[in-house]
Design a protein around this motif. Structure first.
Motif, PDB file in Angstrom:
ATOM      1  N   GLU A  65     -87.606   1.644 -79.541  1.00 40.26           N
ATOM      2  CA  GLU A  65     -88.079   1.004 -78.181  1.00 40.26           C
ATOM      3  C   GLU A  65     -89.383  -0.070 -78.991  1.00 40.26           C
ATOM      4  O   GLU A  65     -89.429   0.066 -79.997  1.00 40.26           O
ATOM      5  N   LEU A  66     -88.455  -1.405 -78.474  1.00 37.26           N
ATOM      6  CA  LEU A  66     -88.623  -2.995 -78.936  1.00 37.26           C
ATOM      7  C   LEU A  66     -90.008  -3.584 -78.166  1.00 37.26           C
ATOM      8  O   LEU A  66     -89.544  -3.866 -76.857  1.00 37.26           O
ATOM      9  N   ARG A  67     -91.275  -3.396 -79.329  1.00 38.46           N
ATOM     10  CA  ARG A  67     -92.202  -4.110 -77.834  1.00 38.46           C
ATOM     11  C   ARG A  67     -92.818  -5.705 -78.627  1.00 38.46           C
ATOM     12  O   ARG A  67     -92.711  -5.320 -79.306  1.00 38.46           O
ATOM     13  N   PHE A  68     -92.289  -6.254 -78.197  1.00 37.37           N
ATOM     14  CA  PHE A  68     -92.191  -7.921 -79.169  1.00 37.37           C
ATOM     15  C   PHE A  68     -93.257  -8.846 -79.025  1.00 37.37           C
ATOM     16  O   PHE A  68     -94.070  -8.368 -78.177  1.00 37.37           O
ATOM     17  N   ARG A  69     -94.113  -9.021 -80.147  1.00 37.28           N
ATOM     18  CA  ARG A  69     -94.984  -9.641 -79.582  1.00 37.28           C
ATOM     19  C   ARG A  69     -94.666 -11.067 -80.571  1.00 37.28           C
ATOM     20  O   ARG A  69     -94.539 -11.060 -81.467  1.00 37.28           O
ATOM     21  N   ASP A  70     -95.362 -12.463 -80.106  1.00 38.30           N
ATOM     22  CA  ASP A  70     -94.828 -13.017 -80.834  1.00 38.30           C
ATOM     23  C   ASP A  70     -93.483 -13.574 -81.693  1.00 38.30           C
ATOM     24  O   ASP A  70     -92.906 -14.163 -82.892  1.00 38.30           O
ATOM     25  N   GLY A  71     -92.867 -13.129 -80.651  1.00 42.34           N
ATOM     26  CA  GLY A  71     -91.192 -13.055 -81.056  1.00 42.34           C
ATOM     27  C   GLY A  71     -90.704 -11.837 -82.432  1.00 42.34           C
ATOM     28  O   GLY A  71     -89.686 -11.826 -82.614  1.00 42.34           O
ATOM     29  N   LEU A  72     -91.381 -10.776 -82.387  1.00 43.00           N
ATOM     30  CA  LEU A  72     -91.442 -10.414 -83.025  1.00 43.00           C
ATOM     31  C   LEU A  72     -91.896  -8.363 -82.984  1.00 43.00           C
ATOM     32  O   LEU A  72     -93.041  -8.416 -82.229  1.00 43.00           O
ATOM     33  N   ALA A  73     -91.237  -7.316 -83.059  1.00 42.71           N
ATOM     34  CA  ALA A  73     -90.961  -6.106 -82.919  1.00 42.71           C
ATOM     35  C   ALA A  73     -91.649  -4.274 -84.163  1.00 42.71           C
ATOM     36  O   ALA A  73     -90.433  -5.545 -85.349  1.00 42.71           O
ATOM     37  N   PHE A  74     -92.326  -3.889 -84.429  1.00 41.89           N
ATOM     38  CA  PHE A  74     -92.098  -3.489 -85.190  1.00 41.89           C
ATOM     39  C   PHE A  74     -92.157  -1.768 -84.853  1.00 41.89           C
ATOM     40  O   PHE A  74     -92.903  -1.589 -83.597  1.00 41.89           O
ATOM     41  N   THR A  75     -91.411  -1.167 -85.215  1.00 44.81           N
ATOM     42  CA  THR A  75     -90.588  -0.252 -84.259  1.00 44.81           C
ATOM     43  C   THR A  75     -90.108   0.621 -85.822  1.00 44.81           C
ATOM     44  O   THR A  75     -90.054   0.754 -86.426  1.00 44.81           O
TER      45      THR A  75
END
Length: 265
Positions: A65-75
């Motif tokens: 699952e992609l949870r973006f913050r400031d255009g970036l995801a950590f997955t």
């Protein structure tokens, strides 16, 4: 034989652009069939690290699952040499049972020897977060129990990941049967315990220059686990080793070392 790998790629920390070719070179040299990846970066309008690796290595990529913050995801992600027949993305709980920011990715793949359930996860990291990791480990057991092939006839499930816990921690003992399991009749074999010999297997290692100022001691945090029961000798661990332990063209690939294990088919 099936070769499986788990590796925390350290997101976009450190010299991340220079690290990408080094990561790919290590994976290419090890030639795994299935890879569990943690700390994968995805740009909202650009690069998907796992998919880029998959294209280059000729492997199918399944991204969490992609949870973006400031255009970036950590997955998390899985790379597979074989066709993926089913994908599951699961949110793991915190110690209270509420959803946490941690997740797991599961796939069933059509391997030449049959269906394989392969799962990767990244558990909470804090020293004092054992209660949360225990809840997360219990949920991983439930995921495997629900989605694995018939344990009396099928290939065992493979659970990989950066579990952020040492082998004697309650959360690992919950998985390996050293304490009552979360799901009766389901435990896991720790590949390093079987085939690591007297090598410590520290995947978080002070010899890694990225960890020169780390407060953690040397620790084995990353695991390849194989479900039990299983039909003998299917899934038995024949070898296990670390990878990504030396620089590639002068660049260390990650702050974690990878674990690579060979399992009988």
């Amino acid at each position: 034989m099936v070769r499986v790998m788990t590796w925390n790629l350290w997101w976009r920390f450190g010299p991340w652009q220079e690290r990408q070719p080094a990561i790919e070179a290590v994976i290419r040299a090890e030639q795994p069939d299935l890879i569990g990846l943690q700390e994968v970066f995805v740009e909202q309008d650009g690069i998907n690290q796992a998919e880029a690796l998959g294209r280059s290595l000729g492997m199918e990529a399944v991204v969490g699952e992609l949870r973006f913050r400031d255009g970036l995801a950590f997955t998390n992600a899985v790379l597979s040499r074989w066709p993926v027949e089913w994908t599951g993305r699961f949110t793991l709980p915190d110690a209270t049972g509420r959803p946490s920011h941690r997740q797991a990715v599961a796939v069933r793949v059509a391997a030449p020897f049959g269906t394989v359930l392969f799962v990767t996860a990244h558990l909470d990291w804090q020293f004092d977060a054992s209660a949360t990791r225990q809840a997360q480990a219990a949920e991983l057991s439930r995921i495997v129990a629900e989605h694995r092939p018939d344990p009396t006839t099928g290939f065992p499930a493979v659970l990989t990941g950066d579990l952020n816990a040492v082998p004697h921690a309650d959360e690992i003992r919950l998985l390996t049967g050293a304490r009552p399991p979360a799901v009766p009749g389901l435990t896991f074999t720790d590949a390093w315990e079987i085939a690591g010999g007297d090598r410590p297997g520290h995947t978080w290692n002070g010899a890694n220059p990225y960890l020169a100022d780390a407060t953690y001691p040397n620790r084995r945090l990353d695991y390849v686990l194989v479900s039990w029961p299983r039909p003998k000798p299917v899934g038995s661990v024949t070898s296990v080793q670390l990878a990504g332990t030396v620089p590639v063209d002068g660049v260390m690939p990650s702050d974690h070392y990878a674990v690579v294990a060979d399992l009988r088919t």
